[in-house]
Design a protein around this motif. Structure first.
Motif, PDB file in Angstrom:
ATOM      1  N   ILE A  33       0.818  -1.132  -0.202  1.00  0.00           N
ATOM      2  CA  ILE A  33      -0.049  -0.079   0.041  1.00  0.00           C
ATOM      3  C   ILE A  33       0.900   1.176   0.264  1.00  0.00           C
ATOM      4  O   ILE A  33       0.705   2.358  -0.506  1.00  0.00           O
ATOM      5  CB  ILE A  33      -0.781  -0.040   1.271  1.00  0.00           C
ATOM      6  CG1 ILE A  33      -1.971  -1.281   1.049  1.00  0.00           C
ATOM      7  CG2 ILE A  33      -1.684   1.374   1.268  1.00  0.00           C
ATOM      8  CD1 ILE A  33      -2.894  -1.325  -0.191  1.00  0.00           C
ATOM      9  N   GLY A  34       1.865   1.296   0.748  1.00  0.00           N
ATOM     10  CA  GLY A  34       2.881   2.333   0.725  1.00  0.00           C
ATOM     11  C   GLY A  34       3.417   2.629  -0.687  1.00  0.00           C
ATOM     12  O   GLY A  34       3.607   3.737  -1.214  1.00  0.00           O
ATOM     13  N   THR A  35       3.610   1.608  -1.300  1.00  0.00           N
ATOM     14  CA  THR A  35       4.076   1.889  -2.832  1.00  0.00           C
ATOM     15  C   THR A  35       2.898   2.562  -3.643  1.00  0.00           C
ATOM     16  O   THR A  35       3.564   3.416  -4.611  1.00  0.00           O
ATOM     17  CB  THR A  35       4.319   0.440  -3.462  1.00  0.00           C
ATOM     18  OG1 THR A  35       5.353  -0.014  -2.739  1.00  0.00           O
ATOM     19  CG2 THR A  35       4.744   0.800  -4.952  1.00  0.00           C
ATOM     20  N   ALA A 157      -6.293  -8.365  -3.281  1.00  0.00           N
ATOM     21  CA  ALA A 157      -6.918  -7.334  -4.380  1.00  0.00           C
ATOM     22  C   ALA A 157      -5.613  -6.870  -5.119  1.00  0.00           C
ATOM     23  O   ALA A 157      -5.906  -6.527  -6.492  1.00  0.00           O
ATOM     24  CB  ALA A 157      -7.155  -6.305  -3.153  1.00  0.00           C
ATOM     25  N   THR A 158      -4.260  -6.854  -4.720  1.00  0.00           N
ATOM     26  CA  THR A 158      -3.416  -6.443  -5.650  1.00  0.00           C
ATOM     27  C   THR A 158      -3.068  -7.197  -6.894  1.00  0.00           C
ATOM     28  O   THR A 158      -3.059  -7.025  -8.069  1.00  0.00           O
ATOM     29  CB  THR A 158      -1.958  -6.287  -4.868  1.00  0.00           C
ATOM     30  OG1 THR A 158      -2.291  -5.520  -3.853  1.00  0.00           O
ATOM     31  CG2 THR A 158      -0.731  -5.816  -5.744  1.00  0.00           C
ATOM     32  N   ASN A 163      -3.239  -4.247 -12.620  1.00  0.00           N
ATOM     33  CA  ASN A 163      -3.068  -3.500 -13.987  1.00  0.00           C
ATOM     34  C   ASN A 163      -4.066  -2.342 -13.762  1.00  0.00           C
ATOM     35  O   ASN A 163      -3.523  -1.130 -14.069  1.00  0.00           O
ATOM     36  CB  ASN A 163      -3.467  -4.294 -15.014  1.00  0.00           C
ATOM     37  CG  ASN A 163      -2.215  -5.300 -15.473  1.00  0.00           C
ATOM     38  OD1 ASN A 163      -1.098  -5.207 -15.255  1.00  0.00           O
ATOM     39  ND2 ASN A 163      -2.610  -6.456 -15.919  1.00  0.00           N
ATOM     40  N   ARG A 164      -5.185  -2.407 -13.285  1.00  0.00           N
ATOM     41  CA  ARG A 164      -6.282  -1.258 -12.706  1.00  0.00           C
ATOM     42  C   ARG A 164      -5.569  -0.210 -12.284  1.00  0.00           C
ATOM     43  O   ARG A 164      -5.722   0.921 -12.477  1.00  0.00           O
ATOM     44  CB  ARG A 164      -7.388  -1.994 -12.736  1.00  0.00           C
ATOM     45  CG  ARG A 164      -8.277  -2.660 -13.947  1.00  0.00           C
ATOM     46  CD  ARG A 164      -9.465  -3.257 -13.296  1.00  0.00           C
ATOM     47  NE  ARG A 164     -10.146  -3.927 -14.381  1.00  0.00           N
ATOM     48  CZ  ARG A 164     -10.065  -5.226 -14.514  1.00  0.00           C
ATOM     49  NH1 ARG A 164      -8.795  -5.936 -13.786  1.00  0.00           N
ATOM     50  NH2 ARG A 164     -10.594  -5.730 -15.409  1.00  0.00           N
ATOM     51  N   PHE A 188     -11.622   2.775  -4.279  1.00  0.00           N
ATOM     52  CA  PHE A 188     -11.166   1.337  -3.735  1.00  0.00           C
ATOM     53  C   PHE A 188     -10.051   1.456  -3.005  1.00  0.00           C
ATOM     54  O   PHE A 188      -9.332   0.899  -1.911  1.00  0.00           O
ATOM     55  CB  PHE A 188     -11.302   0.386  -4.818  1.00  0.00           C
ATOM     56  CG  PHE A 188     -10.996  -1.194  -4.476  1.00  0.00           C
ATOM     57  CD1 PHE A 188     -11.687  -1.754  -3.389  1.00  0.00           C
ATOM     58  CD2 PHE A 188      -9.818  -1.774  -5.096  1.00  0.00           C
ATOM     59  CE1 PHE A 188     -11.129  -2.936  -3.116  1.00  0.00           C
ATOM     60  CE2 PHE A 188      -9.388  -2.917  -4.772  1.00  0.00           C
ATOM     61  CZ  PHE A 188     -10.194  -3.537  -3.613  1.00  0.00           C
ATOM     62  N   LEU A 189      -8.802   1.988  -3.900  1.00  0.00           N
ATOM     63  CA  LEU A 189      -7.372   2.181  -3.255  1.00  0.00           C
ATOM     64  C   LEU A 189      -7.432   2.887  -1.957  1.00  0.00           C
ATOM     65  O   LEU A 189      -6.790   2.453  -0.955  1.00  0.00           O
ATOM     66  CB  LEU A 189      -6.540   2.732  -4.484  1.00  0.00           C
ATOM     67  CG  LEU A 189      -5.030   3.234  -4.093  1.00  0.00           C
ATOM     68  CD1 LEU A 189      -4.339   1.938  -3.698  1.00  0.00           C
ATOM     69  CD2 LEU A 189      -4.505   3.904  -5.120  1.00  0.00           C
TER      70      LEU A 189
END
Length: 292
Positions: A33-35, A157-158, A163-164, A188-189
Protein backbone atom coordinates in the motif's frame (compact mmCIF):
# COMPACT_ATOMS: atom_id res chain seq x y z
CA UNK A 1 20.98 -9.40 16.68
CA UNK A 2 22.29 -12.59 18.32
CA UNK A 3 21.15 -11.30 21.74
CA UNK A 4 17.68 -10.62 20.30
CA UNK A 5 17.40 -14.17 18.96
CA UNK A 6 18.43 -15.61 22.33
CA UNK A 7 15.82 -13.51 24.13
CA UNK A 8 13.09 -14.50 21.67
CA UNK A 9 13.61 -18.17 22.56
CA UNK A 10 12.82 -17.54 26.23
CA UNK A 11 9.21 -18.26 27.31
CA UNK A 12 8.91 -15.01 29.31
CA UNK A 13 9.23 -12.87 26.16
CA UNK A 14 6.09 -13.92 24.31
CA UNK A 15 5.14 -10.24 23.96
CA UNK A 16 8.39 -9.57 22.11
CA UNK A 17 7.83 -12.53 19.78
CA UNK A 18 4.33 -11.28 19.03
CA UNK A 19 5.69 -7.82 18.28
CA UNK A 20 8.34 -9.18 15.93
CA UNK A 21 5.86 -11.44 14.12
CA UNK A 22 3.37 -8.63 13.64
CA UNK A 23 6.07 -6.24 12.50
CA UNK A 24 7.21 -8.69 9.82
CA UNK A 25 3.71 -9.68 8.69
CA UNK A 26 2.42 -6.10 8.68
CA UNK A 27 5.31 -5.10 6.43
CA UNK A 28 3.61 -6.98 3.58
CA UNK A 29 0.56 -4.71 3.65
CA UNK A 30 2.58 -1.59 4.40
CA UNK A 31 5.03 -2.25 1.59
CA UNK A 32 2.33 -2.83 -1.00
CA UNK A 33 0.00 0.00 0.00
CA UNK A 34 2.88 2.37 0.71
CA UNK A 35 4.08 1.87 -2.85
CA UNK A 36 0.70 3.02 -4.15
CA UNK A 37 0.70 6.02 -1.81
CA UNK A 38 4.18 7.15 -2.88
CA UNK A 39 3.60 6.48 -6.59
CA UNK A 40 0.25 8.28 -6.63
CA UNK A 41 1.65 11.03 -4.37
CA UNK A 42 -1.34 11.00 -2.03
CA UNK A 43 0.40 10.97 1.33
CA UNK A 44 -1.68 14.02 2.31
CA UNK A 45 -4.86 12.01 1.74
CA UNK A 46 -3.43 9.16 3.80
CA UNK A 47 -2.68 11.67 6.56
CA UNK A 48 -6.27 12.91 6.58
CA UNK A 49 -7.56 9.33 6.77
CA UNK A 50 -5.24 8.43 9.64
CA UNK A 51 -6.28 11.40 11.75
CA UNK A 52 -9.97 10.78 11.06
CA UNK A 53 -9.43 7.27 12.42
CA UNK A 54 -8.80 8.85 15.83
CA UNK A 55 -12.30 10.31 15.69
CA UNK A 56 -13.68 6.78 15.34
CA UNK A 57 -11.52 5.58 18.23
CA UNK A 58 -12.87 8.34 20.49
CA UNK A 59 -16.47 7.71 19.40
CA UNK A 60 -16.14 3.97 20.05
CA UNK A 61 -14.70 4.56 23.53
CA UNK A 62 -17.51 7.01 24.32
CA UNK A 63 -20.28 4.65 23.17
CA UNK A 64 -18.61 1.73 24.93
CA UNK A 65 -18.35 3.44 28.31
CA UNK A 66 -21.51 5.56 28.20
CA UNK A 67 -24.06 3.20 26.64
CA UNK A 68 -22.50 -0.13 27.54
CA UNK A 69 -21.74 -1.19 23.96
CA UNK A 70 -19.01 -3.58 25.05
CA UNK A 71 -18.82 -5.19 21.60
CA UNK A 72 -17.78 -1.87 20.07
CA UNK A 73 -13.99 -1.76 20.29
CA UNK A 74 -11.76 1.23 19.48
CA UNK A 75 -10.39 -0.58 16.43
CA UNK A 76 -13.91 -1.13 15.08
CA UNK A 77 -14.54 2.58 15.42
CA UNK A 78 -11.23 3.31 13.74
CA UNK A 79 -12.07 1.06 10.77
CA UNK A 80 -15.51 2.67 10.31
CA UNK A 81 -14.23 6.26 10.51
CA UNK A 82 -11.17 5.53 8.35
CA UNK A 83 -13.29 4.00 5.59
CA UNK A 84 -15.73 6.91 5.77
CA UNK A 85 -12.81 9.36 5.60
CA UNK A 86 -11.37 7.49 2.61
CA UNK A 87 -14.60 7.77 0.67
CA UNK A 88 -15.15 11.43 1.60
CA UNK A 89 -11.59 12.53 0.84
CA UNK A 90 -11.66 10.57 -2.41
CA UNK A 91 -14.88 12.25 -3.53
CA UNK A 92 -13.54 15.64 -2.45
CA UNK A 93 -10.32 15.19 -4.44
CA UNK A 94 -12.28 14.05 -7.50
CA UNK A 95 -15.33 16.29 -7.56
CA UNK A 96 -15.09 19.17 -5.06
CA UNK A 97 -15.07 22.64 -6.52
CA UNK A 98 -13.51 24.05 -3.36
CA UNK A 99 -9.76 24.14 -2.85
CA UNK A 100 -8.80 20.52 -2.36
CA UNK A 101 -6.02 21.18 0.15
CA UNK A 102 -8.32 23.33 2.30
CA UNK A 103 -11.11 20.76 2.42
CA UNK A 104 -8.76 17.87 3.16
CA UNK A 105 -6.99 19.94 5.82
CA UNK A 106 -10.37 20.57 7.45
CA UNK A 107 -11.22 16.85 7.39
CA UNK A 108 -7.79 16.11 8.86
CA UNK A 109 -8.17 18.48 11.82
CA UNK A 110 -11.88 17.91 12.47
CA UNK A 111 -11.37 14.13 12.68
CA UNK A 112 -8.64 14.57 15.29
CA UNK A 113 -10.63 17.16 17.23
CA UNK A 114 -13.74 14.97 17.26
CA UNK A 115 -11.75 12.12 18.75
CA UNK A 116 -10.43 14.35 21.55
CA UNK A 117 -13.92 15.70 22.29
CA UNK A 118 -15.38 12.20 22.54
CA UNK A 119 -12.57 11.19 24.90
CA UNK A 120 -13.25 14.26 27.07
CA UNK A 121 -16.91 13.23 27.30
CA UNK A 122 -16.11 9.60 28.12
CA UNK A 123 -16.35 8.75 31.85
CA UNK A 124 -13.34 7.24 33.57
CA UNK A 125 -9.67 7.38 32.71
CA UNK A 126 -7.74 5.49 30.08
CA UNK A 127 -4.41 5.89 28.33
CA UNK A 128 -4.63 7.18 24.76
CA UNK A 129 -0.91 7.44 24.08
CA UNK A 130 -0.87 3.95 22.55
CA UNK A 131 -3.31 5.20 19.88
CA UNK A 132 -1.34 8.39 19.25
CA UNK A 133 2.18 6.95 19.34
CA UNK A 134 1.61 3.19 19.10
CA UNK A 135 2.98 0.36 21.21
CA UNK A 136 3.95 -2.72 19.25
CA UNK A 137 4.85 -4.51 22.50
CA UNK A 138 1.14 -4.67 23.41
CA UNK A 139 0.34 -6.75 20.33
CA UNK A 140 -1.65 -9.91 21.11
CA UNK A 141 -2.13 -13.22 19.32
CA UNK A 142 -5.49 -11.92 18.10
CA UNK A 143 -3.71 -9.01 16.41
CA UNK A 144 -1.49 -11.49 14.55
CA UNK A 145 -4.59 -13.16 13.11
CA UNK A 146 -6.00 -9.78 12.04
CA UNK A 147 -2.72 -8.92 10.32
CA UNK A 148 -2.76 -12.22 8.45
CA UNK A 149 -6.31 -11.56 7.26
CA UNK A 150 -5.41 -8.06 6.10
CA UNK A 151 -2.29 -9.35 4.32
CA UNK A 152 -4.34 -11.96 2.50
CA UNK A 153 -6.90 -9.34 1.48
CA UNK A 154 -4.30 -6.81 0.31
CA UNK A 155 -2.27 -9.37 -1.64
CA UNK A 156 -5.41 -10.80 -3.28
CA UNK A 157 -6.70 -7.34 -4.24
CA UNK A 158 -3.29 -6.41 -5.67
CA UNK A 159 -3.06 -9.59 -7.74
CA UNK A 160 -6.61 -9.22 -9.07
CA UNK A 161 -6.50 -5.50 -9.85
CA UNK A 162 -2.77 -4.85 -10.31
CA UNK A 163 -3.01 -3.45 -13.86
CA UNK A 164 -6.07 -1.33 -13.07
CA UNK A 165 -4.55 0.17 -9.94
CA UNK A 166 -1.29 0.70 -11.83
CA UNK A 167 -3.16 2.62 -14.52
CA UNK A 168 -4.97 4.71 -11.91
CA UNK A 169 -1.68 5.62 -10.22
CA UNK A 170 0.10 6.77 -13.38
CA UNK A 171 -2.60 8.01 -15.78
CA UNK A 172 -6.24 7.86 -14.68
CA UNK A 173 -7.42 9.74 -17.79
CA UNK A 174 -5.86 7.13 -20.07
CA UNK A 175 -7.36 4.40 -17.88
CA UNK A 176 -10.80 5.96 -18.31
CA UNK A 177 -10.36 6.05 -22.08
CA UNK A 178 -9.51 2.34 -21.99
CA UNK A 179 -12.82 1.62 -20.29
CA UNK A 180 -11.50 1.35 -16.73
CA UNK A 181 -13.67 2.98 -14.06
CA UNK A 182 -10.72 4.97 -12.75
CA UNK A 183 -12.68 6.86 -10.10
CA UNK A 184 -14.12 3.66 -8.65
CA UNK A 185 -10.68 2.05 -8.41
CA UNK A 186 -9.27 5.24 -6.91
CA UNK A 187 -11.85 5.12 -4.11
CA UNK A 188 -11.13 1.41 -3.72
CA UNK A 189 -7.42 2.17 -3.35
CA UNK A 190 -8.17 4.75 -0.67
CA UNK A 191 -10.23 2.16 1.21
CA UNK A 192 -7.29 -0.23 1.10
CA UNK A 193 -5.11 2.58 2.46
CA UNK A 194 -7.64 3.18 5.25
CA UNK A 195 -7.61 -0.47 6.35
CA UNK A 196 -3.82 -0.55 6.32
CA UNK A 197 -3.59 2.67 8.32
CA UNK A 198 -5.84 1.29 11.06
CA UNK A 199 -3.49 -1.68 11.36
CA UNK A 200 -0.44 0.58 11.32
CA UNK A 201 -1.84 2.64 14.20
CA UNK A 202 -1.27 -0.37 16.48
CA UNK A 203 2.46 -0.22 15.74
CA UNK A 204 3.54 3.42 15.48
CA UNK A 205 0.36 5.37 16.29
CA UNK A 206 -1.62 8.01 14.43
CA UNK A 207 1.00 10.74 14.79
CA UNK A 208 3.72 8.79 12.94
CA UNK A 209 1.61 6.56 10.71
CA UNK A 210 2.45 8.36 7.46
CA UNK A 211 6.19 8.00 7.99
CA UNK A 212 6.18 4.20 8.11
CA UNK A 213 3.65 4.02 5.30
CA UNK A 214 5.76 6.14 2.95
CA UNK A 215 9.44 5.91 3.95
CA UNK A 216 10.05 2.23 3.03
CA UNK A 217 8.39 2.79 -0.35
CA UNK A 218 10.33 6.02 -0.85
CA UNK A 219 13.62 4.21 -0.18
CA UNK A 220 12.57 1.39 -2.51
CA UNK A 221 11.75 3.92 -5.22
CA UNK A 222 15.39 5.00 -5.27
CA UNK A 223 16.44 1.56 -6.50
CA UNK A 224 13.79 0.69 -9.09
CA UNK A 225 11.03 2.21 -11.19
CA UNK A 226 9.05 -1.00 -11.69
CA UNK A 227 5.96 -1.09 -9.48
CA UNK A 228 6.12 -4.76 -8.48
CA UNK A 229 9.85 -4.57 -7.73
CA UNK A 230 9.23 -1.44 -5.69
CA UNK A 231 6.59 -3.32 -3.67
CA UNK A 232 8.97 -6.19 -2.92
CA UNK A 233 11.79 -3.86 -1.91
CA UNK A 234 9.40 -1.78 0.18
CA UNK A 235 8.28 -4.92 2.04
CA UNK A 236 11.93 -5.84 2.68
CA UNK A 237 12.85 -2.37 3.94
CA UNK A 238 9.75 -2.18 6.13
CA UNK A 239 10.62 -5.55 7.70
CA UNK A 240 14.16 -4.32 8.31
CA UNK A 241 13.01 -1.04 9.87
CA UNK A 242 10.49 -2.78 12.13
CA UNK A 243 12.95 -5.41 13.31
CA UNK A 244 15.83 -2.99 13.87
CA UNK A 245 13.63 -0.40 15.57
CA UNK A 246 12.08 -3.03 17.81
CA UNK A 247 15.52 -4.30 18.85
CA UNK A 248 16.80 -0.77 19.45
CA UNK A 249 13.79 0.15 21.55
CA UNK A 250 13.97 -3.04 23.60
CA UNK A 251 17.70 -2.99 24.40
CA UNK A 252 17.91 0.78 24.94
CA UNK A 253 14.65 1.17 26.85
CA UNK A 254 13.14 3.41 24.17
CA UNK A 255 9.64 3.54 22.72
CA UNK A 256 9.41 1.03 19.88
CA UNK A 257 7.25 3.12 17.52
CA UNK A 258 9.49 6.21 17.49
CA UNK A 259 12.57 3.98 17.26
CA UNK A 260 11.18 2.37 14.10
CA UNK A 261 10.45 5.77 12.57
CA UNK A 262 13.92 7.10 13.41
CA UNK A 263 15.54 4.09 11.74
CA UNK A 264 13.34 4.54 8.66
CA UNK A 265 14.00 8.28 8.48
CA UNK A 266 17.77 7.92 8.84
CA UNK A 267 17.81 5.20 6.19
CA UNK A 268 15.96 7.45 3.77
CA UNK A 269 18.34 10.35 4.43
CA UNK A 270 21.37 8.09 3.94
CA UNK A 271 20.04 6.74 0.64
CA UNK A 272 19.25 10.15 -0.85
CA UNK A 273 22.57 11.54 0.43
CA UNK A 274 24.50 8.74 -1.26
CA UNK A 275 22.59 9.33 -4.49
CA UNK A 276 23.45 13.03 -4.35
CA UNK A 277 27.12 12.48 -3.54
CA UNK A 278 27.73 9.58 -5.93
CA UNK A 279 27.51 11.66 -9.16
CA UNK A 280 29.84 14.25 -7.63
CA UNK A 281 32.39 11.53 -6.81
CA UNK A 282 32.16 10.12 -10.33
CA UNK A 283 32.54 13.59 -11.81
CA UNK A 284 35.55 14.26 -9.62
CA UNK A 285 37.11 10.92 -10.56
CA UNK A 286 36.57 11.63 -14.27
CA UNK A 287 38.16 15.05 -13.88
CA UNK A 288 41.20 13.57 -12.15
CA UNK A 289 41.48 10.94 -14.89
CA UNK A 290 41.45 13.64 -17.58
CA UNK A 291 44.17 15.57 -15.75
CA UNK A 292 46.40 12.53 -15.92
Amino acid sequence: MTDLIQILTQPDFQFLRNALIVGILASISFGIIGTYVVTKRISYLAGAISHCAFGGIGAALYLNRTFGLTWLTPMMGAVASALAAAIITGLVSLYAKEREDTVIGAIWSVGMAAGLIFIDLTPGYFEISSFLFGDILLISSRDIVLVLILDAFIVTATLLFYNRLLAVCFDDEFATLRGIHAHVYYIFLLCLIALTIVLLVRIVGIVMVIALLTLPAAVAGKFTTRMWKMMLLSIFFCMSFNTTGLALGFFRGLSSGPSIIIIAGLSYLIVISIQKVKPMIKKRASFIQLQK
